[in-house]
Design an enzyme around this catalytic site. Structure first.
Site, PDB file in Angstrom:
ATOM      1  NE  ARG A 232      -4.238  -1.612   0.448  1.00  0.00           N
ATOM      2  CZ  ARG A 232      -4.378  -2.701  -0.303  1.00  0.00           C
ATOM      3  NH1 ARG A 232      -3.479  -2.999  -1.228  1.00  0.00           N
ATOM      4  NH2 ARG A 232      -5.412  -3.497  -0.159  1.00  0.00           N
ATOM      5  CD  GLU A 261      -3.156   2.990  -5.091  1.00  0.00           C
ATOM      6  OE1 GLU A 261      -4.218   2.373  -5.297  1.00  0.00           O
ATOM      7  OE2 GLU A 261      -2.131   2.455  -4.666  1.00  0.00           O
ATOM      8  CG  HIS A 279      -3.608  -0.997  -6.596  1.00  0.00           C
ATOM      9  ND1 HIS A 279      -3.890  -0.397  -5.394  1.00  0.00           N
ATOM     10  CD2 HIS A 279      -3.614  -2.337  -6.326  1.00  0.00           C
ATOM     11  CE1 HIS A 279      -4.052  -1.320  -4.452  1.00  0.00           C
ATOM     12  NE2 HIS A 279      -3.889  -2.514  -5.000  1.00  0.00           N
TER      13      HIS A 279
HETATM   14  P1  NAP Z   1       0.047 -11.673   5.139  1.00  0.00           P
HETATM   15  O1  NAP Z   1       0.086 -13.109   4.733  1.00  0.00           O
HETATM   16  O2  NAP Z   1      -0.731 -11.295   6.346  1.00  0.00           O
HETATM   17  O3  NAP Z   1       1.567 -11.224   5.316  1.00  0.00           O
HETATM   18  C1  NAP Z   1       1.889  -9.984   5.841  1.00  0.00           C
HETATM   19  C2  NAP Z   1       3.344  -9.983   6.327  1.00  0.00           C
HETATM   20  O4  NAP Z   1       3.630  -8.675   6.812  1.00  0.00           O
HETATM   21  C3  NAP Z   1       3.610 -10.962   7.448  1.00  0.00           C
HETATM   22  O5  NAP Z   1       4.760 -11.708   7.123  1.00  0.00           O
HETATM   23  C4  NAP Z   1       3.858 -10.087   8.678  1.00  0.00           C
HETATM   24  O6  NAP Z   1       4.894 -10.673   9.461  1.00  0.00           O
HETATM   25  C5  NAP Z   1       4.315  -8.756   8.067  1.00  0.00           C
HETATM   26  N1  NAP Z   1       3.942  -7.619   8.906  1.00  0.00           N
HETATM   27  C6  NAP Z   1       2.726  -7.319   9.416  1.00  0.00           C
HETATM   28  N2  NAP Z   1       2.799  -6.216  10.189  1.00  0.00           N
HETATM   29  C7  NAP Z   1       4.090  -5.832  10.172  1.00  0.00           C
HETATM   30  C8  NAP Z   1       4.794  -4.759  10.786  1.00  0.00           C
HETATM   31  N3  NAP Z   1       4.185  -3.872  11.597  1.00  0.00           N
HETATM   32  N4  NAP Z   1       6.123  -4.648  10.559  1.00  0.00           N
HETATM   33  C9  NAP Z   1       6.754  -5.529   9.746  1.00  0.00           C
HETATM   34  N5  NAP Z   1       6.135  -6.573   9.155  1.00  0.00           N
HETATM   35  C10 NAP Z   1       4.822  -6.712   9.357  1.00  0.00           C
HETATM   36  O7  NAP Z   1      -0.481 -10.756   3.965  1.00  0.00           O
HETATM   37  P2  NAP Z   1      -0.479 -11.039   2.393  1.00  0.00           P
HETATM   38  O8  NAP Z   1      -1.647 -11.853   2.022  1.00  0.00           O
HETATM   39  O9  NAP Z   1       0.880 -11.498   1.986  1.00  0.00           O
HETATM   40  O10 NAP Z   1      -0.743  -9.535   1.854  1.00  0.00           O
HETATM   41  C11 NAP Z   1       0.070  -8.471   2.226  1.00  0.00           C
HETATM   42  C12 NAP Z   1      -0.474  -7.145   1.746  1.00  0.00           C
HETATM   43  O11 NAP Z   1      -0.217  -6.997   0.361  1.00  0.00           O
HETATM   44  C13 NAP Z   1      -1.988  -6.939   1.855  1.00  0.00           C
HETATM   45  O12 NAP Z   1      -2.373  -6.557   3.145  1.00  0.00           O
HETATM   46  C14 NAP Z   1      -2.249  -5.853   0.822  1.00  0.00           C
HETATM   47  O13 NAP Z   1      -2.199  -4.581   1.409  1.00  0.00           O
HETATM   48  C15 NAP Z   1      -1.095  -6.004  -0.160  1.00  0.00           C
HETATM   49  N6  NAP Z   1      -1.587  -6.434  -1.474  1.00  0.00           N
HETATM   50  C16 NAP Z   1      -1.422  -5.630  -2.570  1.00  0.00           C
HETATM   51  C17 NAP Z   1      -1.875  -6.046  -3.804  1.00  0.00           C
HETATM   52  C18 NAP Z   1      -1.709  -5.209  -5.025  1.00  0.00           C
HETATM   53  O14 NAP Z   1      -2.532  -5.300  -5.920  1.00  0.00           O
HETATM   54  N7  NAP Z   1      -0.661  -4.403  -5.127  1.00  0.00           N
HETATM   55  C19 NAP Z   1      -2.517  -7.276  -3.948  1.00  0.00           C
HETATM   56  C20 NAP Z   1      -2.658  -8.073  -2.827  1.00  0.00           C
HETATM   57  C21 NAP Z   1      -2.175  -7.642  -1.591  1.00  0.00           C
HETATM   58  P3  NAP Z   1       4.911 -10.506  11.074  1.00  0.00           P
HETATM   59  O15 NAP Z   1       3.541 -10.906  11.526  1.00  0.00           O
HETATM   60  O16 NAP Z   1       6.007 -11.398  11.506  1.00  0.00           O
HETATM   61  O17 NAP Z   1       5.228  -9.066  11.307  1.00  0.00           O
HETATM   62  C1  8YV Z   2      -6.971  -5.122  -5.411  1.00  0.00           C
HETATM   63  C2  8YV Z   2      -5.377  -5.547  -3.408  1.00  0.00           C
HETATM   64  O1  8YV Z   2      -6.522  -3.910  -5.879  1.00  0.00           O
HETATM   65  O2  8YV Z   2      -6.087  -7.620  -2.525  1.00  0.00           O
HETATM   66  C3  8YV Z   2      -5.610  -6.505  -2.287  1.00  0.00           C
HETATM   67  O3  8YV Z   2      -5.272  -6.150  -1.139  1.00  0.00           O
HETATM   68  O4  8YV Z   2      -4.788  -4.542  -3.240  1.00  0.00           O
HETATM   69  C4  8YV Z   2      -5.839  -5.885  -4.788  1.00  0.00           C
HETATM   70  O5  8YV Z   2      -6.009  -7.221  -4.988  1.00  0.00           O
HETATM   71  C5  8YV Z   2      -8.283  -4.829  -4.743  1.00  0.00           C
HETATM   72  O6  8YV Z   2      -8.329  -4.959  -3.382  1.00  0.00           O
HETATM   73  C6  8YV Z   2      -9.406  -5.531  -5.464  1.00  0.00           C
HETATM   74  O7  8YV Z   2     -10.652  -5.077  -5.023  1.00  0.00           O
END
Ligand code: NAP
Ligand code: 8YV
Length: 313
Positions: A232, A261, A279
């Site tokens: 994010r 965004e 994004h």
């Molecule tokens: P996840 O499985 O919950 O993994 C999150 C990781 O972040 C964990 O390893 C956690 O480790 C670490 N973390 C959490 N809080 C932290 C902190 N304060 N300091 C340092 N590390 C921290 O989540 P995920 O499914 O991989 O998704 C992660 C994020 O990616 C989502 O929340 C979303 O915002 C983003 N995302 C973006 C897109 C896009 O389209 N660009 C798509 C999907 C997701 P610890 O618990 O050990 O800290």
């Molecule tokens: C999408 C995302 O942009 O899953 C997330 O956290 O950032 C993306 O997959 C969005 O949330 C789809 O609605």
């Protein structure tokens, strides 16, 4: 039997709408001019909210629907849902974990290859006819470099697997060491940034991660270092990042997410050492379909009195 009401916060795909219409009376929130009056009108029969992750669900919606039972958010990041308000109102929340891991990891790899090899710029070079006059300047590669992953979670681990295939060395930072992971753990983000060539940000948005990648972290990454943000915009101090990139004190940035965004500051768009995406981490037809179906599966499970498929903690 009359169908229960489901509030759709923002527009969603035909696939979602078709599935919802079979189950609910669907109310389009974004089309309502007087939103409080609209909520008032639908409140007596509305037990469900469905929302694109980017729009989320505000406390106003949650508190405006006293019969609400579930908010189904499409996206793994549910930072736009007021979870505290939902909890206080005894409303469950679901998200869409795992089904997008591979897609987001692929896009991350694409961003990194694009930035290292300057692929978008090289493409432009050919299109604009410059190749006829001079060779394209040499670029960089991922092979042999060290990548630090901030957030070695579901997506972070898939990114790590792909970067291993690029024969990069992987290290990570998070709040806790993961004993079952083969990668070196850093408990200090600045120290990790100093010792890596690439910093890949893929942790959730929260108060604790707000501007976690600050000027000190980016300074430590340095003039040869590259920042990748697919999490994010709020995790990176965008103003500081732009200033460091302009001054050559940060080598480059590959970004799928931004502070406000869809606004991307002109100063960032003017830079050559960046790759910018709108994004699109999960934006493929197949992955979006899986996310959509999981979002509706949660609504259906709740309606049928079954366990939710993917509740948020
Ligand atoms: P996840 O499985 O919950 O993994 C999150 C990781 O972040 C964990 O390893 C956690 O480790 C670490 N973390 C959490 N809080 C932290 C902190 N304060 N300091 C340092 N590390 C921290 O989540 P995920 O499914 O991989 O998704 C992660 C994020 O990616 C989502 O929340 C979303 O915002 C983003 N995302 C973006 C897109 C896009 O389209 N660009 C798509 C999907 C997701 P610890 O618990 O050990 O800290
Ligand atoms: C999408 C995302 O942009 O899953 C997330 O956290 O950032 C993306 O997959 C969005 O949330 C789809 O609605």
């Amino acid at each position: 039997m009359t169908k229960p009401g489901c509030l759709m916060v923002g527009p969603m795909s035909e696939n979602v709408v078709a599935q919802l219409n079979a189950l609910f009376t669907v109310h389009n929130f974004w089309e309502a001019e007087d939103k409080p009056a609209f909520l008032n009108e639908i409140a007596p029969t509305t037990r469900y909210v469905i929302t694109p992750g980017s729009r989320g669900c505000s406390a106003e919606i949650i508190n405006g629907l006293p019969g609400l039972e579930l908010v189904a958010s499409m996206g793994v990041g549910y930072d736009a849902v007021d979870v505290a308000a939902a909890k206080a109102a005894n409303v469950r929340v679901t998200n869409t974990p795992d089904v997008l891991n591979d897609c987001v990891a692929e896009v991350t790899l694409g961003l990194m290859l694009s930035l290292a090899h300057r692929i978008p710029q090289a493409d432009r070079y050919v299109r604009e006819g410059h190749w006829e006059n001079a060779k394209y300047p040499l670029a960089d590669e991922l092979f042999g470099r060290r990548a630090g992953i901030l957030g070695l979670g579901r997506i972070g681990k898939e990114i790590a697997r792909r970067l291993e295939a690029m024969r990069m060395e992987i290290v990570y930072h998070g709040r806790t060491r993961q004993e079952d992971q083969p990668y070196r753990f850093y408990d200090n983000l600045v120290t990790m940034a100093r010792e890596v060539d690439w910093l890949v940000v893929i942790a959730p948005k929260s108060a604790a991660t707000n501007n976690i990648v600050n000027a000190d972290v980016m300074d430590a990454l340095g003039p040869e270092g590259c920042l990748v943000n697919v999490a994010r915009g709020s995790l990176v101090d965008q103003e500081a990042m732009i200033a460091l990139l302009e001054a050559g004190k940060l080598g480059g940035a590959a970004l799928d997410v931004f502070a406000r965004e869809p606004h991307v500051p002109q100063r960032l768009r003017d830079l050559e050492n960046v790759v910018l995406l709108p994004h699109v981490g999960s934006a493929t037809r197949a992955t979006r379909r899986r996310m959509e179906d999981l979002t509706v599966a949660n609504l259906r499970a709740h309606m049928n009195g079954e366990e939710l498929v993917s509740p948020v903690a």
